[in-house]
Design an enzyme around this catalytic site. Structure first.
Site, PDB file in Angstrom:
ATOM      1  N   ARG A  45      28.045  26.191  44.587  1.00 40.52           N
ATOM      2  CA  ARG A  45      28.417  27.301  43.723  1.00 40.52           C
ATOM      3  C   ARG A  45      29.641  26.861  42.972  1.00 40.52           C
ATOM      4  NH1 ARG A  45      32.976  26.817  45.427  1.00 40.52           N
ATOM      5  NH2 ARG A  45      33.522  28.655  44.201  1.00 40.52           N
ATOM      6  N   GLY A  46      30.003  27.721  41.990  1.00 42.25           N
ATOM      7  CA  GLY A  46      31.119  27.350  41.117  1.00 42.25           C
ATOM      8  C   GLY A  46      30.566  26.932  39.770  1.00 42.25           C
ATOM      9  N   ALA A  47      31.094  27.487  38.694  1.00 39.16           N
ATOM     10  CA  ALA A  47      30.487  27.298  37.378  1.00 39.16           C
ATOM     11  C   ALA A  47      30.220  25.837  37.003  1.00 39.16           C
ATOM     12  CB  ALA A  47      31.355  27.997  36.323  1.00 39.16           C
ATOM     13  N   GLN A 204      34.948  32.762  49.630  1.00 40.65           N
ATOM     14  CA  GLN A 204      35.203  31.436  49.063  1.00 40.65           C
ATOM     15  C   GLN A 204      36.645  30.993  49.334  1.00 40.65           C
ATOM     16  OE1 GLN A 204      33.600  33.897  47.454  1.00 40.65           O
ATOM     17  NE2 GLN A 204      32.129  33.128  45.951  1.00 40.65           N
ATOM     18  N   ASP A 245      34.035  31.751  35.098  1.00 36.53           N
ATOM     19  CA  ASP A 245      32.609  31.470  34.964  1.00 36.53           C
ATOM     20  C   ASP A 245      32.142  31.620  33.535  1.00 36.53           C
ATOM     21  OD1 ASP A 245      33.204  32.587  37.813  1.00 36.53           O
ATOM     22  OD2 ASP A 245      31.417  31.335  37.974  1.00 36.53           O
ATOM     23  N   ASN A 255      35.237  36.209  36.031  1.00 36.11           N
ATOM     24  CA  ASN A 255      35.508  35.404  37.216  1.00 36.11           C
ATOM     25  C   ASN A 255      35.138  36.215  38.442  1.00 36.11           C
ATOM     26  OD1 ASN A 255      36.543  32.802  38.179  1.00 36.11           O
ATOM     27  ND2 ASN A 255      38.163  34.010  39.124  1.00 36.11           N
ATOM     28  N   LYS A 256      35.325  35.606  39.609  1.00 38.17           N
ATOM     29  CA  LYS A 256      34.944  36.263  40.856  1.00 38.17           C
ATOM     30  C   LYS A 256      35.500  37.679  40.961  1.00 38.17           C
ATOM     31  CE  LYS A 256      32.734  35.002  43.095  1.00 38.17           C
ATOM     32  NZ  LYS A 256      31.308  35.318  42.932  1.00 38.17           N
TER      33      LYS A 256
HETATM   34  C1  LIG Z   1      35.570  26.473  38.703  1.00 36.29           C
HETATM   35  S1  LIG Z   1      34.570  27.823  38.402  1.00 36.29           S
HETATM   36  C2  LIG Z   1      34.578  28.595  39.951  1.00 36.29           C
HETATM   37  C3  LIG Z   1      34.239  30.037  39.858  1.00 36.29           C
HETATM   38  O1  LIG Z   1      32.916  30.249  40.362  1.00 36.29           O
HETATM   39  C4  LIG Z   1      33.031  31.126  41.450  1.00 36.29           C
HETATM   40  O2  LIG Z   1      31.943  31.966  41.605  1.00 36.29           O
HETATM   41  P1  LIG Z   1      30.821  31.612  42.713  1.00 36.29           P
HETATM   42  O3  LIG Z   1      31.538  31.138  43.932  1.00 36.29           O
HETATM   43  O4  LIG Z   1      30.080  32.933  42.901  1.00 36.29           O
HETATM   44  O5  LIG Z   1      29.943  30.567  42.069  1.00 36.29           O
HETATM   45  C5  LIG Z   1      34.272  31.911  41.148  1.00 36.29           C
HETATM   46  O6  LIG Z   1      34.071  32.867  40.147  1.00 36.29           O
HETATM   47  C6  LIG Z   1      35.182  30.805  40.714  1.00 36.29           C
HETATM   48  O7  LIG Z   1      36.325  31.174  40.037  1.00 36.29           O
END
Ligand SMILES: CSC[C@H]1O[C@H](OP(=O)(O)O)[C@H](O)[C@@H]1O
Length: 364
Positions: A45-47, A204, A245, A255-256
């Site tokens: 996960r993570g953009a 996270q 994101d 963002n989250k």
């Molecule tokens: C470096 S972008 C990371 C960004 O993605 C995360 O979401 P997820 O864990 O649901 O993919 C979160 O928004 C982070 O800031």
């Protein structure tokens, strides 16, 4: 470097983030459908990480396709793009990466010499697409390190920095955006303690940010998502830095979930609120943050923790996975192309123009 994802001869290997911090185990994706599952289930996960994962998924799909003609392979490619694009809706990096591979694929199809056999054309396309996916992996690491250098000087020489969710090596190809800035500041001699919001419901911060920063020897404490306001009021926090994101053309930041609340608290307490993201996270086609699709995830993520039910049967559940922070709460946006300051609609248009000029070979 933390091996978030890796292209191997057998497939794409992912560090299983659902098992961290207690287990370091890996999942091998041997098809583009496997990669879609890994993204949807947040094993990765993570953009930026899901963008490069999707690019590798497309390369894997093209490599493994049984099609014997380019025309049949093109139909497969359109299907791969559709399946991978349907995994998660908010991070624009996912769609940017899929489109970059899809456009390259059709450019390669058009330029194949007519005198080659179908098999020869397909093999040449496979090699070029795989090389592009690996280039995107390397570009991500380079962009995060450059972003780190730009952002490090904005962080306190000595003090406490709050971060939300995980925008680190585990959200990218290995260096991190927000945590990349923290890494670069520590490497530059800043004495930084990190406060990591646990970031319910997926945790996270508690599970991933704490794990990766301690892995790098960076002092980190975890707090519940309802604690940062009180710590800000006591003067315990000198800066906030988060990832993103999707950034709209006016500077609104998706963002989250929970990021918006932190930004309002930071504003109230006069604490700088920084966003670190590669230019591939900027979506100039989305004019306003309210137009960014917000992923709703399963109620189970809220009702259960470690498999144990915490809420009574029959109660309603809300689980938006992201929120939007209006540009007015963002002190600066740190990208690999430089730091953006308000008014963001102007500074982002200027950066977009510079990016386009560079792409067209026009010197800066
Ligand atoms: C470096 S972008 C990371 C960004 O993605 C995360 O979401 P997820 O864990 O649901 O993919 C979160 O928004 C982070 O800031």
């Amino acid at each position: 470097m933390i091996p978030t994802l890796e292209w191997t001869d057998q497939g794409v290997r992912f560090l299983d983030q659902t098992k961290l911090p207690l287990e370091e185990t890996y999942v091998l994706a041997t098809s583009y459908q496997d990669v879609a599952t890994v993204i949807r289930d947040m094993i990765v996960r993570g953009a930026p990480a899901i963008g490069v994962s999707a690019a590798m998924g497309m390369a894997l799909g093209i490599q493994n396709s049984p099609s014997t003609t380019v025309a049949a392979l093109s139909k497969d490619v359109d299907e791969m793009a559709k399946v991978l694009a349907a995994t998660r809706p908010t991070a624009v990096n996912l769609f940017w990466a899929i489109e970059r591979i899809r456009v390259l694929y059709y450019q390669l199809v058009d330029k194949q010499p007519a005198n080659l056999s179908e098999a020869e054309k397909i093999e040449r396309i496979r090699e070029e697409v795989r090389a592009e996916a690996l280039r995107m992996y390397d570009e991500d690491i380079e962009a995060c390190k450059t972003m780190g250098r730009f952002g490090a000087e904005l962080l306190p020489k000595e003090g406490t920095v709050l971060t939300h969710c995980n925008a680190g090596a585990l959200a990218t190809c290995g260096y991190g955006t927000a945590l990349g800035v923290i890494r670069a500041a520590v490497e530059a001699g800043h004495k930084i303690n990190v406060l990591a919001d646990e970031t319910r419901p997926y945790l996270q911060g508690a599970r991933l940010t704490a794990w990766e920063l301690l892995h790098d020897g960076i002092q980190t404490s975890v707090l519940c998502d309802n604690m940062s306001g009180a710590l800000m009021r006591k003067g315990r926090i000198q800066a906030v830095i988060v990832g993103s994101d999707r950034i709209a053309a006016n500077g609104d930041v998706a963002n989250k979930i929970g990021t918006y609340s932190v930004s309002v608290l930071a504003k109230e307490h006069g604490i700088p609120f920084y966003v670190a993201a590669p230019w591939s996270t900027v979506d100039m086609a989305t004019k306003h943050g309210d137009d960014i699709p917000i992923e709703e995830r399963s109620a189970y993520e809220v009702t259960h923790s470690n498999g144990k039910q915490m809420t009574p049967d029959g109660c309603g559940i809300e689980n938006p996975a992201f929120d939007v922070t209006p540009a007015k709460y963002v002190t600066a946006i740190i990208t690999e192309r430089g730091v953006l300051y308000p008014p963001y609609d102007e500074s982002m248009r200027a950066m977009e123009a510079a990016v386009k000029a560079e792409a067209n070979g026009v010197p800066a």
